[in-house]
Design a protein around this motif. Structure first.
Motif, PDB file in Angstrom:
ATOM      1  N   ALA A  40       0.834  -1.202   0.000  1.00 42.89           N
ATOM      2  CA  ALA A  40       0.000   0.000   0.000  1.00 42.89           C
ATOM      3  C   ALA A  40       0.869   1.253   0.000  1.00 42.89           C
ATOM      4  CB  ALA A  40      -0.930  -0.005   1.203  1.00 42.89           C
ATOM      5  N   LYS A  41       1.955   1.228   0.748  1.00 38.65           N
ATOM      6  CA  LYS A  41       2.857   2.378   0.798  1.00 38.65           C
ATOM      7  C   LYS A  41       3.505   2.606  -0.567  1.00 38.65           C
ATOM      8  CE  LYS A  41       5.294   3.102   4.488  1.00 38.65           C
ATOM      9  NZ  LYS A  41       6.321   3.023   5.542  1.00 38.65           N
ATOM     10  N   THR A  59       0.937   4.091  -2.882  1.00 32.03           N
ATOM     11  CA  THR A  59       0.690   5.488  -2.548  1.00 32.03           C
ATOM     12  C   THR A  59       1.809   6.370  -3.055  1.00 32.03           C
ATOM     13  OG1 THR A  59      -0.527   4.810  -0.587  1.00 32.03           O
ATOM     14  CG2 THR A  59       0.258   7.074  -0.645  1.00 32.03           C
ATOM     15  N   SER A  60       3.051   5.943  -2.871  1.00 27.81           N
ATOM     16  CA  SER A  60       4.176   6.764  -3.343  1.00 27.81           C
ATOM     17  C   SER A  60       4.197   6.827  -4.867  1.00 27.81           C
ATOM     18  CB  SER A  60       5.503   6.236  -2.800  1.00 27.81           C
ATOM     19  OG  SER A  60       5.750   4.947  -3.277  1.00 27.81           O
ATOM     20  N   LYS A  93       1.561   9.257  -5.872  1.00 32.25           N
ATOM     21  CA  LYS A  93       1.996  10.622  -5.558  1.00 32.25           C
ATOM     22  C   LYS A  93       2.964  11.127  -6.628  1.00 32.25           C
ATOM     23  CE  LYS A  93       3.634  13.315  -1.671  1.00 32.25           C
ATOM     24  NZ  LYS A  93       4.132  13.280  -0.301  1.00 32.25           N
TER      25      LYS A  93
END
Length: 78
Positions: free
Chosen positions: A63-64, A67-68, A71
């Protein structure tokens, strides 16, 4: 992140095996068996919780990353 959990799991397992071996050679070990049994039960609960946390940590890492990545894509569009 899950590899850290598996390394921790392996380290705890090795430590418990060493302690079991040292308890076998200990004179008057019956005095400490209650504490040893309590510790074994507590460590067993910890190991079960670590096993349960492994997939969750893997999902968190994915998930991280997502997300990055999102972004970065959003910043490129601006």
């Amino acid at each position: 992140m899950s590899y850290q959990i598996s390394d921790t799991y392996d380290g705890i397992d090795r430590a418990m095996r060493l302690m079991r071996g040292s308890m076998k050679g200990m004179p008057e070990r019956h005095r400490y068996m209650r504490h040893y049994d309590d510790l074994r039960r507590s460590v067993a609960v910890l190991l079960v919780l670590l096993e349960e946390a492994t997939p969750w940590m893997e999902e968190t890492r994915e998930a991280k990353q997502a997300t990055s990545r999102a972004k970065q894509m959003f910043d490129a569009v601006r």
